[in-house]
Design an enzyme around this catalytic site. Structure first.
Site, PDB file in Angstrom:
ATOM      1  N   HIS A  91      -8.786  -3.622  -2.836  1.00  0.00           N
ATOM      2  CA  HIS A  91      -7.903  -2.858  -1.950  1.00  0.00           C
ATOM      3  C   HIS A  91      -8.350  -1.395  -1.888  1.00  0.00           C
ATOM      4  O   HIS A  91      -8.471  -0.825  -0.801  1.00  0.00           O
ATOM      5  CB  HIS A  91      -6.464  -2.975  -2.468  1.00  0.00           C
ATOM      6  CG  HIS A  91      -5.455  -2.222  -1.674  1.00  0.00           C
ATOM      7  ND1 HIS A  91      -4.546  -2.843  -0.852  1.00  0.00           N
ATOM      8  CD2 HIS A  91      -5.190  -0.894  -1.579  1.00  0.00           C
ATOM      9  CE1 HIS A  91      -3.771  -1.928  -0.282  1.00  0.00           C
ATOM     10  NE2 HIS A  91      -4.142  -0.734  -0.722  1.00  0.00           N
ATOM     11  N   GLU A  92      -8.594  -0.795  -3.055  1.00  0.00           N
ATOM     12  CA  GLU A  92      -8.967   0.622  -3.091  1.00  0.00           C
ATOM     13  C   GLU A  92     -10.364   0.848  -2.528  1.00  0.00           C
ATOM     14  O   GLU A  92     -10.605   1.846  -1.843  1.00  0.00           O
ATOM     15  CB  GLU A  92      -8.850   1.183  -4.509  1.00  0.00           C
ATOM     16  CG  GLU A  92      -7.452   1.094  -5.100  1.00  0.00           C
ATOM     17  CD  GLU A  92      -6.328   1.591  -4.195  1.00  0.00           C
ATOM     18  OE1 GLU A  92      -6.538   2.532  -3.395  1.00  0.00           O
ATOM     19  OE2 GLU A  92      -5.224   1.030  -4.286  1.00  0.00           O
TER      20      GLU A  92
ATOM     21  N   HIS B  29     -10.118   1.076   1.106  1.00  0.00           N
ATOM     22  CA  HIS B  29      -9.701   2.412   1.559  1.00  0.00           C
ATOM     23  C   HIS B  29     -10.906   3.330   1.714  1.00  0.00           C
ATOM     24  O   HIS B  29     -10.955   4.150   2.639  1.00  0.00           O
ATOM     25  CB  HIS B  29      -8.726   3.048   0.558  1.00  0.00           C
ATOM     26  CG  HIS B  29      -7.297   2.713   0.801  1.00  0.00           C
ATOM     27  ND1 HIS B  29      -6.628   3.028   1.970  1.00  0.00           N
ATOM     28  CD2 HIS B  29      -6.387   2.096   0.011  1.00  0.00           C
ATOM     29  CE1 HIS B  29      -5.381   2.616   1.889  1.00  0.00           C
ATOM     30  NE2 HIS B  29      -5.206   2.031   0.715  1.00  0.00           N
TER      31      HIS B  29
ATOM     32  N   CYS C 142       0.850  -1.185   0.000  1.00  0.00           N
ATOM     33  CA  CYS C 142       0.000   0.000   0.000  1.00  0.00           C
ATOM     34  C   CYS C 142       0.887   1.236   0.000  1.00  0.00           C
ATOM     35  O   CYS C 142       1.873   1.291   0.739  1.00  0.00           O
ATOM     36  CB  CYS C 142      -0.893  -0.022   1.244  1.00  0.00           C
ATOM     37  SG  CYS C 142      -1.996   1.397   1.386  1.00  0.00           S
TER      38      CYS C 142
END
Length: 181
Positions: free
Chosen positions: A130-131, A134, A88
């Protein structure tokens, strides 16, 4: 447009769920351009708006030579999973194996407010998951098993970058539906 500083682990904006985009305006276009420029400069496979201090549901990706972005994502994940190394940009030089869905169907919008569907597997699926995490205030280390998470936290505490700066949270220029964040 412009490369922006990337917020590091410990910045509160990374743990706060981002708000839905409601204005598809020139400021949003600038945000997508800034995210893309910053991601490519880093370089990274993806970057979410909270990572540059903007708490909006927007992210970009760069996988297999393709650059894209997605706004207000809604994911459908495959039951089949994959394990693989994940890092990351907000946790520099930290990489651990992380389990993710093997494929994903992501629905959302482009910066012009047009509906889009992105289908991906392997690295693209990993980047999209993953994004999107976030945008929900989740970091990939949260998805590790207990032993790996402890090892990751040890690496973070021993890193040169940890605790060096106390960044401020940037206020979004976009409408926030009156909640003030």
């Amino acid at each position: 447009m412009a490369v922006q500083p990337i917020r590091l682990f410990g910045d509160p904006v990374l743990r706060k769920p981002a708000i839905e985009v409601v204005d598809f305006d020139k400021e949003l276009h600038k945000l997508v351009a800034d995210l893309t420029d910053t991601m490519l400069d880093a370089p990274g496979a993806g970057l979410a708006a909270p990572q540059i201090g903007v708490s909006l549901r927007v992210f970009t990706w760069y996988v297999d030579g393709q650059v894209g972005h997605l706004i207000n994502p809604d994911l459908t994940l495959s039951e089949e999973t994959q394990d693989g190394g994940e890092g990351c940009l907000s946790l520099p030089d930290i990489t651990f194996d992380c389990r993710r869905a093997l494929s994903v169907v992501a629905k959302g919008f482009n910066m012009h407010g047009e509906p889009v569907t992105i289908e991906g597997s392997e690295l693209l699926a990993r980047a999209i998951q993953h994004e999107t995490d976030h945008l929900d205030g989740i970091l990939f280390i949260d998805r590790l098993d207990e032993a790996a998470r402890k090892a990751a936290m040890k690496e973070i505490r021993e890193s040169e970058w940890f605790g060096l700066e106390k960044p401020t949270v940037k206020i979004s220029p976009h409408a926030t539906n009156g909640f003030g964040f």
